[in-house]
Design a protein around this motif. Structure first.
Motif, PDB file in Angstrom:
ATOM      1  N   GLY A   1     -18.020  14.332   6.942  1.00 23.49           N
ATOM      2  CA  GLY A   1     -16.592  13.760   6.223  1.00 23.49           C
ATOM      3  C   GLY A   1     -16.567  12.582   6.427  1.00 23.49           C
ATOM      4  O   GLY A   1     -16.591  11.662   7.400  1.00 23.49           O
ATOM      5  N   PHE A   2     -15.978  12.326   5.583  1.00 21.80           N
ATOM      6  CA  PHE A   2     -14.757  10.488   5.338  1.00 21.80           C
ATOM      7  C   PHE A   2     -14.005  10.504   5.396  1.00 21.80           C
ATOM      8  O   PHE A   2     -13.264  10.770   3.745  1.00 21.80           O
ATOM      9  N   HIS A   3     -12.621   9.730   5.324  1.00 26.64           N
ATOM     10  CA  HIS A   3     -11.653   9.609   5.236  1.00 26.64           C
ATOM     11  C   HIS A   3     -11.583   8.319   4.473  1.00 26.64           C
ATOM     12  O   HIS A   3     -11.198   7.021   5.491  1.00 26.64           O
ATOM     13  N   CYS A   4     -10.982   8.064   3.436  1.00 30.45           N
ATOM     14  CA  CYS A   4     -11.076   7.462   2.462  1.00 30.45           C
ATOM     15  C   CYS A   4      -9.568   5.931   3.029  1.00 30.45           C
ATOM     16  O   CYS A   4      -8.220   6.573   2.629  1.00 30.45           O
ATOM     17  N   GLY A   5      -9.147   4.876   3.503  1.00 28.62           N
ATOM     18  CA  GLY A   5      -7.969   4.798   3.717  1.00 28.62           C
ATOM     19  C   GLY A   5      -7.331   2.998   2.791  1.00 28.62           C
ATOM     20  O   GLY A   5      -6.915   2.597   3.256  1.00 28.62           O
ATOM     21  N   ASP A   6      -7.787   3.896   1.592  1.00 29.91           N
ATOM     22  CA  ASP A   6      -7.259   2.575   0.304  1.00 29.91           C
ATOM     23  C   ASP A   6      -6.062   2.375   0.383  1.00 29.91           C
ATOM     24  O   ASP A   6      -5.571   1.478  -0.400  1.00 29.91           O
ATOM     25  N   GLN A   7      -5.268   2.853   1.010  1.00 35.37           N
ATOM     26  CA  GLN A   7      -3.937   2.913   0.269  1.00 35.37           C
ATOM     27  C   GLN A   7      -3.017   2.918   1.989  1.00 35.37           C
ATOM     28  O   GLN A   7      -3.064   4.258   2.730  1.00 35.37           O
ATOM     29  N   VAL A   8      -2.155   2.390   1.833  1.00 34.70           N
ATOM     30  CA  VAL A   8      -1.109   2.022   3.122  1.00 34.70           C
ATOM     31  C   VAL A   8       0.681   2.872   2.458  1.00 34.70           C
ATOM     32  O   VAL A   8       0.664   2.247   1.141  1.00 34.70           O
ATOM     33  N   LEU A   9       1.428   3.609   2.875  1.00 29.41           N
ATOM     34  CA  LEU A   9       2.500   4.079   2.492  1.00 29.41           C
ATOM     35  C   LEU A   9       3.516   4.062   3.296  1.00 29.41           C
ATOM     36  O   LEU A   9       2.987   4.020   4.615  1.00 29.41           O
ATOM     37  N   CYS A  10       4.631   3.043   3.143  1.00 32.25           N
ATOM     38  CA  CYS A  10       5.713   2.741   4.148  1.00 32.25           C
ATOM     39  C   CYS A  10       6.881   3.505   3.380  1.00 32.25           C
ATOM     40  O   CYS A  10       6.999   3.504   2.372  1.00 32.25           O
ATOM     41  N   ASP A  11       7.574   3.865   4.766  1.00 30.69           N
ATOM     42  CA  ASP A  11       9.134   4.652   4.149  1.00 30.69           C
ATOM     43  C   ASP A  11       9.815   2.946   4.653  1.00 30.69           C
ATOM     44  O   ASP A  11       9.733   2.170   4.402  1.00 30.69           O
ATOM     45  N   THR A  12      11.163   3.172   4.153  1.00 33.29           N
ATOM     46  CA  THR A  12      12.306   2.309   4.115  1.00 33.29           C
ATOM     47  C   THR A  12      11.827   2.039   5.081  1.00 33.29           C
ATOM     48  O   THR A  12      13.210   0.618   5.372  1.00 33.29           O
ATOM     49  N   ASP A  13      12.357   2.627   5.884  1.00 30.13           N
ATOM     50  CA  ASP A  13      12.171   1.575   7.771  1.00 30.13           C
ATOM     51  C   ASP A  13      11.514   0.484   8.511  1.00 30.13           C
ATOM     52  O   ASP A  13      10.824   0.155   9.369  1.00 30.13           O
ATOM     53  N   GLY A  14      10.463   0.772   7.371  1.00 28.66           N
ATOM     54  CA  GLY A  14       9.530  -0.349   7.430  1.00 28.66           C
ATOM     55  C   GLY A  14       8.214   0.375   8.426  1.00 28.66           C
ATOM     56  O   GLY A  14       6.848  -0.071   9.279  1.00 28.66           O
ATOM     57  N   ASN A  15       8.132   1.301   8.790  1.00 28.26           N
ATOM     58  CA  ASN A  15       6.948   2.529   9.140  1.00 28.26           C
ATOM     59  C   ASN A  15       5.942   2.534   8.413  1.00 28.26           C
ATOM     60  O   ASN A  15       5.968   3.846   7.000  1.00 28.26           O
ATOM     61  N   CYS A  16       4.683   2.700   8.816  1.00 25.18           N
ATOM     62  CA  CYS A  16       3.344   2.118   7.711  1.00 25.18           C
ATOM     63  C   CYS A  16       2.662   3.305   8.113  1.00 25.18           C
ATOM     64  O   CYS A  16       2.537   3.016   9.787  1.00 25.18           O
ATOM     65  N   SER A  17       1.873   3.961   7.746  1.00 21.06           N
ATOM     66  CA  SER A  17       0.411   4.852   7.568  1.00 21.06           C
ATOM     67  C   SER A  17      -0.415   5.211   6.132  1.00 21.06           C
ATOM     68  O   SER A  17      -0.101   4.304   5.069  1.00 21.06           O
ATOM     69  N   GLY A  18      -1.770   5.144   6.795  1.00 20.88           N
ATOM     70  CA  GLY A  18      -2.971   5.266   6.208  1.00 20.88           C
ATOM     71  C   GLY A  18      -3.509   3.513   6.553  1.00 20.88           C
ATOM     72  O   GLY A  18      -3.068   3.017   7.607  1.00 20.88           O
ATOM     73  N   GLY A  19      -4.768   3.516   5.276  1.00 26.81           N
ATOM     74  CA  GLY A  19      -5.009   1.789   6.131  1.00 26.81           C
ATOM     75  C   GLY A  19      -5.970   1.758   6.174  1.00 26.81           C
ATOM     76  O   GLY A  19      -6.952   1.078   6.627  1.00 26.81           O
ATOM     77  N   GLU A  20      -6.608   3.319   7.001  1.00 27.44           N
ATOM     78  CA  GLU A  20      -7.514   2.926   8.015  1.00 27.44           C
ATOM     79  C   GLU A  20      -9.041   4.096   7.068  1.00 27.44           C
ATOM     80  O   GLU A  20      -8.331   4.937   7.124  1.00 27.44           O
ATOM     81  N   SER A  21      -9.925   3.822   7.217  1.00 24.70           N
ATOM     82  CA  SER A  21     -10.829   4.872   6.796  1.00 24.70           C
ATOM     83  C   SER A  21     -11.816   4.827   7.878  1.00 24.70           C
ATOM     84  O   SER A  21     -12.232   4.237   9.025  1.00 24.70           O
ATOM     85  N   TYR A  22     -12.469   6.337   7.880  1.00 28.93           N
ATOM     86  CA  TYR A  22     -13.163   7.063   9.115  1.00 28.93           C
ATOM     87  C   TYR A  22     -14.111   8.136   8.955  1.00 28.93           C
ATOM     88  O   TYR A  22     -13.677   8.447   8.071  1.00 28.93           O
ATOM     89  N   PHE A  23     -14.881   8.289   9.727  1.00 27.43           N
ATOM     90  CA  PHE A  23     -15.915   9.250   9.066  1.00 27.43           C
ATOM     91  C   PHE A  23     -15.292  11.059  10.403  1.00 27.43           C
ATOM     92  O   PHE A  23     -14.828  10.519  11.488  1.00 27.43           O
ATOM     93  N   THR A  24     -15.597  11.571   9.857  1.00 31.30           N
ATOM     94  CA  THR A  24     -15.838  13.206  10.602  1.00 31.30           C
ATOM     95  C   THR A  24     -17.144  13.890  10.950  1.00 31.30           C
ATOM     96  O   THR A  24     -18.073  13.746   9.737  1.00 31.30           O
TER      97      THR A  24
END
Length: 166
Positions: free
Chosen positions: A65-88
């Motif tokens: 499998g492949f997880h595409c991390g082409d998007q980074v999502l951040c909340d109003t406090d500046g905590n971000c997630s995503g942006g990392e691509s990896y295989f499973t």
């Protein structure tokens, strides 16, 4: 007086020169740019790979499998997630009557095209290594496994080296 074919073009260029002289060239660069987005392409490694040996006693199938991390999502406090691509990797052992699902694990990039997933059980740790190879116009998945038994189990560690196709 003959009509020139280039007259409309010359008129347009003269009009643009007038507009630029009135508003300045800087006015053209005021537009806002659209945000850039990186899109992940589907890697050729991704998919269901089946062992070419139907009588294998090791790994029958590997799902990459492949997880595409082409998007980074951040909340109003500046905590971000995503942006990392990896295989499973999801291995299936040669159990009967159906294959044993080892579960999905995040793969580690081991360099030189190799990916590795680790499966830890009470009796052993299994390392599942995969890498693609081209041979006579077909793409094969090499499946190398190392089984490291616990001391309490007492069995000798062993490796298998097999090939799979989609």
């Amino acid at each position: 007086m003959p009509t020139s074919v280039h007259a409309p073009r010359r008129a347009l260029l003269a009009f643009l020169a007038l507009v630029l002289s009135l508003f300045g060239v800087a006015a053209l660069s005021v537009s806002t740019a659209q945000p850039a987005h990186a899109l992940c392409a589907t890697p050729p490694l991704m998919g269901d790979w089946h062992n070419i040996d139907p009588a294998t006693r090791s790994v029958r199938q590997v799902t990459v499998g492949f997880h595409c991390g082409d998007q980074v999502l951040c909340d109003t406090d500046g905590n971000c997630s995503g942006g990392e691509s990896y295989f499973t990797l999801r291995g299936y052992g040669a159990c009967t009557p159906t294959a044993c699902d080892w579960g999905s694990r995040r793969a580690q990039d081991m360099g030189d095209g190799w990916l590795r997933a680790t499966y830890t059980y009470s009796w052993a740790t299994k390392y599942l290594w995969v890498k693609t190879y081209g041979y006579y116009g077909s793409t094969y998945l090499r499946i190398y496994t190392w089984t490291d038994f616990t001391a309490a189990d007492g069995r000798a560690d062993y490796a298998t080296d097999e090939w799979a196709l989609k």
